[in-house]
Design a protein around this motif. Structure first.
Motif, PDB file in Angstrom:
ATOM      1  N   TYR A 209      -4.097  18.528 -11.430  1.00 29.92           N
ATOM      2  CA  TYR A 209      -3.084  19.422 -10.879  1.00 29.92           C
ATOM      3  C   TYR A 209      -1.773  18.743 -10.557  1.00 29.92           C
ATOM      4  O   TYR A 209      -0.851  18.985 -10.657  1.00 29.92           O
ATOM      5  N   ALA A 210      -2.132  17.350  -9.994  1.00 34.33           N
ATOM      6  CA  ALA A 210      -0.734  16.439  -9.725  1.00 34.33           C
ATOM      7  C   ALA A 210       0.070  16.190 -10.891  1.00 34.33           C
ATOM      8  O   ALA A 210       1.184  16.328 -10.667  1.00 34.33           O
ATOM      9  N   ASN A 211      -0.340  16.329 -12.123  1.00 36.65           N
ATOM     10  CA  ASN A 211       0.576  16.046 -13.240  1.00 36.65           C
ATOM     11  C   ASN A 211       0.961  17.185 -14.102  1.00 36.65           C
ATOM     12  O   ASN A 211       1.140  16.942 -15.224  1.00 36.65           O
ATOM     13  N   ALA A 212       0.555  18.326 -13.570  1.00 37.40           N
ATOM     14  CA  ALA A 212       0.655  19.545 -14.453  1.00 37.40           C
ATOM     15  C   ALA A 212       1.694  19.909 -15.206  1.00 37.40           C
ATOM     16  O   ALA A 212       2.953  19.869 -14.303  1.00 37.40           O
ATOM     17  N   THR A 213       1.883  20.319 -16.329  1.00 37.66           N
ATOM     18  CA  THR A 213       2.941  20.714 -16.867  1.00 37.66           C
ATOM     19  C   THR A 213       2.808  22.101 -17.745  1.00 37.66           C
ATOM     20  O   THR A 213       1.748  22.481 -17.539  1.00 37.66           O
ATOM     21  N   ASP A 214       4.007  22.524 -18.371  1.00 30.68           N
ATOM     22  CA  ASP A 214       3.808  23.873 -18.913  1.00 30.68           C
ATOM     23  C   ASP A 214       2.576  23.982 -20.002  1.00 30.68           C
ATOM     24  O   ASP A 214       1.785  24.607 -19.776  1.00 30.68           O
ATOM     25  N   GLN A 215       2.406  22.927 -20.784  1.00 33.29           N
ATOM     26  CA  GLN A 215       1.553  22.714 -22.001  1.00 33.29           C
ATOM     27  C   GLN A 215       0.182  22.468 -21.479  1.00 33.29           C
ATOM     28  O   GLN A 215      -0.610  22.922 -21.906  1.00 33.29           O
ATOM     29  N   SER A 216       0.181  21.507 -20.316  1.00 31.55           N
ATOM     30  CA  SER A 216      -1.198  21.139 -19.950  1.00 31.55           C
ATOM     31  C   SER A 216      -1.943  22.773 -19.176  1.00 31.55           C
ATOM     32  O   SER A 216      -3.078  22.867 -19.248  1.00 31.55           O
ATOM     33  N   LEU A 217      -0.956  23.344 -18.606  1.00 31.78           N
ATOM     34  CA  LEU A 217      -1.487  24.589 -17.845  1.00 31.78           C
ATOM     35  C   LEU A 217      -2.121  25.338 -18.764  1.00 31.78           C
ATOM     36  O   LEU A 217      -3.136  26.154 -18.742  1.00 31.78           O
ATOM     37  N   ILE A 218      -1.371  25.759 -19.678  1.00 33.53           N
ATOM     38  CA  ILE A 218      -1.581  26.720 -20.995  1.00 33.53           C
ATOM     39  C   ILE A 218      -2.821  26.412 -21.697  1.00 33.53           C
ATOM     40  O   ILE A 218      -3.810  27.127 -21.816  1.00 33.53           O
ATOM     41  N   ASN A 219      -2.901  25.236 -22.117  1.00 39.67           N
ATOM     42  CA  ASN A 219      -3.987  24.524 -22.840  1.00 39.67           C
ATOM     43  C   ASN A 219      -5.336  24.650 -22.154  1.00 39.67           C
ATOM     44  O   ASN A 219      -6.324  24.888 -22.476  1.00 39.67           O
ATOM     45  N   TYR A 253       1.766  31.616 -16.036  1.00 34.99           N
ATOM     46  CA  TYR A 253       0.637  31.321 -15.957  1.00 34.99           C
ATOM     47  C   TYR A 253       0.729  30.621 -14.348  1.00 34.99           C
ATOM     48  O   TYR A 253       1.975  30.208 -13.974  1.00 34.99           O
ATOM     49  N   ALA A 254      -0.298  30.380 -13.601  1.00 38.13           N
ATOM     50  CA  ALA A 254      -0.369  29.615 -12.435  1.00 38.13           C
ATOM     51  C   ALA A 254      -1.554  28.697 -12.217  1.00 38.13           C
ATOM     52  O   ALA A 254      -2.515  29.244 -12.714  1.00 38.13           O
ATOM     53  N   ALA A 255      -1.248  27.719 -11.425  1.00 38.66           N
ATOM     54  CA  ALA A 255      -2.448  26.680 -11.106  1.00 38.66           C
ATOM     55  C   ALA A 255      -2.439  26.816  -9.459  1.00 38.66           C
ATOM     56  O   ALA A 255      -1.529  26.502  -9.086  1.00 38.66           O
ATOM     57  N   LEU A 256      -3.598  27.387  -8.937  1.00 34.90           N
ATOM     58  CA  LEU A 256      -3.687  27.326  -7.601  1.00 34.90           C
ATOM     59  C   LEU A 256      -4.665  26.315  -7.099  1.00 34.90           C
ATOM     60  O   LEU A 256      -5.772  26.223  -7.451  1.00 34.90           O
ATOM     61  N   LYS A 257      -4.288  25.623  -5.949  1.00 33.53           N
ATOM     62  CA  LYS A 257      -5.006  24.465  -5.335  1.00 33.53           C
ATOM     63  C   LYS A 257      -5.369  25.150  -4.021  1.00 33.53           C
ATOM     64  O   LYS A 257      -4.516  25.210  -2.957  1.00 33.53           O
ATOM     65  N   LYS A 272      -8.725  33.965   6.034  1.00 33.93           N
ATOM     66  CA  LYS A 272      -7.592  34.024   4.975  1.00 33.93           C
ATOM     67  C   LYS A 272      -7.867  32.911   4.083  1.00 33.93           C
ATOM     68  O   LYS A 272      -8.714  31.842   4.217  1.00 33.93           O
ATOM     69  N   TYR A 273      -7.081  33.008   2.793  1.00 33.48           N
ATOM     70  CA  TYR A 273      -7.043  32.035   1.906  1.00 33.48           C
ATOM     71  C   TYR A 273      -5.769  31.157   1.953  1.00 33.48           C
ATOM     72  O   TYR A 273      -4.636  31.937   2.140  1.00 33.48           O
ATOM     73  N   VAL A 274      -5.612  30.130   1.931  1.00 34.57           N
ATOM     74  CA  VAL A 274      -4.460  29.190   1.880  1.00 34.57           C
ATOM     75  C   VAL A 274      -4.439  28.288   0.708  1.00 34.57           C
ATOM     76  O   VAL A 274      -5.423  27.570   0.537  1.00 34.57           O
ATOM     77  N   PHE A 275      -3.310  28.445  -0.198  1.00 38.15           N
ATOM     78  CA  PHE A 275      -3.300  27.479  -1.291  1.00 38.15           C
ATOM     79  C   PHE A 275      -1.955  27.030  -1.585  1.00 38.15           C
ATOM     80  O   PHE A 275      -1.011  27.749  -1.314  1.00 38.15           O
ATOM     81  N   ASN A 276      -1.916  25.913  -2.346  1.00 39.30           N
ATOM     82  CA  ASN A 276      -0.712  25.516  -2.963  1.00 39.30           C
ATOM     83  C   ASN A 276      -0.736  25.938  -4.395  1.00 39.30           C
ATOM     84  O   ASN A 276      -1.666  26.389  -5.086  1.00 39.30           O
ATOM     85  N   MET A 277       0.607  25.903  -5.169  1.00 36.68           N
ATOM     86  CA  MET A 277       0.736  26.625  -6.341  1.00 36.68           C
ATOM     87  C   MET A 277       1.630  26.011  -7.321  1.00 36.68           C
ATOM     88  O   MET A 277       2.802  25.626  -6.796  1.00 36.68           O
ATOM     89  N   LYS A 278       1.355  25.856  -8.816  1.00 38.62           N
ATOM     90  CA  LYS A 278       2.412  25.514  -9.597  1.00 38.62           C
ATOM     91  C   LYS A 278       2.357  26.562 -10.510  1.00 38.62           C
ATOM     92  O   LYS A 278       1.221  27.187 -11.239  1.00 38.62           O
ATOM     93  N   PHE A 279       3.502  26.738 -11.050  1.00 39.63           N
ATOM     94  CA  PHE A 279       3.750  28.349 -11.652  1.00 39.63           C
ATOM     95  C   PHE A 279       4.672  28.029 -12.977  1.00 39.63           C
ATOM     96  O   PHE A 279       5.279  27.285 -12.963  1.00 39.63           O
ATOM     97  N   TYR A 280       4.294  28.848 -14.333  1.00 34.10           N
ATOM     98  CA  TYR A 280       5.057  28.613 -15.147  1.00 34.10           C
ATOM     99  C   TYR A 280       5.258  30.082 -16.013  1.00 34.10           C
ATOM    100  O   TYR A 280       4.256  30.739 -16.169  1.00 34.10           O
ATOM    101  N   LYS A 281       6.440  30.476 -16.242  1.00 36.35           N
ATOM    102  CA  LYS A 281       6.788  31.608 -16.815  1.00 36.35           C
ATOM    103  C   LYS A 281       7.490  31.558 -18.346  1.00 36.35           C
ATOM    104  O   LYS A 281       8.095  30.740 -18.491  1.00 36.35           O
ATOM    105  N   LYS A 282       6.622  32.004 -19.294  1.00 32.26           N
ATOM    106  CA  LYS A 282       7.015  31.501 -20.682  1.00 32.26           C
ATOM    107  C   LYS A 282       7.548  33.066 -21.250  1.00 32.26           C
ATOM    108  O   LYS A 282       6.900  34.011 -21.138  1.00 32.26           O
ATOM    109  N   GLN A 283       8.922  32.779 -21.830  1.00 31.41           N
ATOM    110  CA  GLN A 283       9.503  34.126 -22.247  1.00 31.41           C
ATOM    111  C   GLN A 283      10.283  33.794 -23.403  1.00 31.41           C
ATOM    112  O   GLN A 283      10.668  32.966 -23.637  1.00 31.41           O
TER     113      GLN A 283
END
Length: 283
Positions: A209-219, A253-257, A272-283
């Motif tokens: 999660y710390a070094n997430a990229t668009d490709q690592s998230l999709i893969n 795509y999104a990664a939720l921690k 409740k749920y509390v989370f951080n998020m990394k987000f990628y939109k491919k178009q």
């Protein structure tokens, strides 16, 4: 030719040779510095590592210092390596340069310097034209949605695309994640998610999660087994999701921690749920 003329001719040749040797020595007073790859301009991809082999020698003085400087586009110059060599006649060093991630192309100039004990400096310049490779994803934090049984907070769903909580009465396409409460009277948090918008979930504890990229998230998402529902949500979980209810040309795509799962005894009002998020939109 007379002896006098011959003497003058030899003297002239010797003088010319001495001048030539003197000038050669003068030209070679600086250290020699060679950098592989030898090309001045290199085309590279962001996220790559470029290996430089540096080779330096000095015939007239000892090598005492080695410096590498970096200049990004038109920004100020930054020293990225400054090493004292002691007193060497030769110096060989392999340097790995990490090409920083970026969302667009950029240029960076690397200047290599070797200094000798007499104050002479030799420079070698490499210009890197960088095209965007993998995109490093930025993080947003403190996202929250509540239990479906809360009588205080109606936001028991979350709109990932717009990064906002959603109430249960909005259209299902805006409810990418929703508290999957099986009992309308339960006083405990369900710790279960579903997606009325048609999204999928993958729990991926090993995701970087710390070094997430668009490709690592999709893969990572594609390497898992996507499901319509996720149970036993707990602090520390890394949940990957691909959103539904989107045109075929768009993928989100999104990664939720998970940073907090709050379940107050005897009531669901503040659960409740509390989370951080990394987000990628491919178009």
């Amino acid at each position: 030719m007379s002896k006098s003329a011959l003497f003058k001719s030899v003297a002239l040749i010797l003088c010319s040779s001495l001048v030539f040797l003197s000038s050669c020595k003068k030209e070679n007073t600086k250290p020699v510095l060679l950098i592989e790859p030898y090309s001045l301009i290199l085309d590279v991809v962001s996220g790559d590592v470029v290996q430089f082999k540096t080779r330096s020698t000095s015939d007239n003085s000892k090598l005492v210092r080695f410096v590498i400087k970096s200049k990004l586009n038109n920004a100020s110059t930054t020293t990225i390596l400054d090493s004292l060599l002691g007193s060497l006649s030769t110096f060989n060093f392999d340097y790995e340069y990490f090409v920083a991630h970026s969302t667009g192309p950029y240029a960076v100039t690397l200047t290599f310097e070797v200094h000798d004990a007499d104050g002479e400096v030799t420079q070698a310049v490499k210009k890197l034209n960088v095209i965007a490779g993998a995109v490093v994803l930025t993080e947003t934090s403190g996202h929250t949605f509540y239990s479906k049984n809360s009588t205080v907070f109606p936001e028991y769903a979350f709109d990932v695309e717009n990064k906002v909580p959603a109430i249960g009465s909005v259209d299902s396409t805006f409810r990418d994640i929703e508290d999957n409460q099986p009992s309308p009277t339960a006083n405990t948090l369900s710790r279960s998610w579903k997606s009325p918008a048609g999204g999928k979930f993958v729990r991926f504890p090993g995701f970087d999660y710390a070094n997430a990229t668009d490709q690592s998230l999709i893969n990572a998402f594609n390497s898992g087994v996507p499901s319509d529902q996720l149970n036993n949500i707990t602090v520390g979980d890394i949940v990957l999701t691909r959103l539904g209810s989107l045109p075929d040309s768009i993928k989100i795509y999104a990664a939720l921690k998970l940073v907090e799962v709050f379940d107050e005894p005897g009531t669901s009002d503040n659960d409740k749920y509390v989370f951080n998020m990394k987000f990628y939109k491919k178009q």
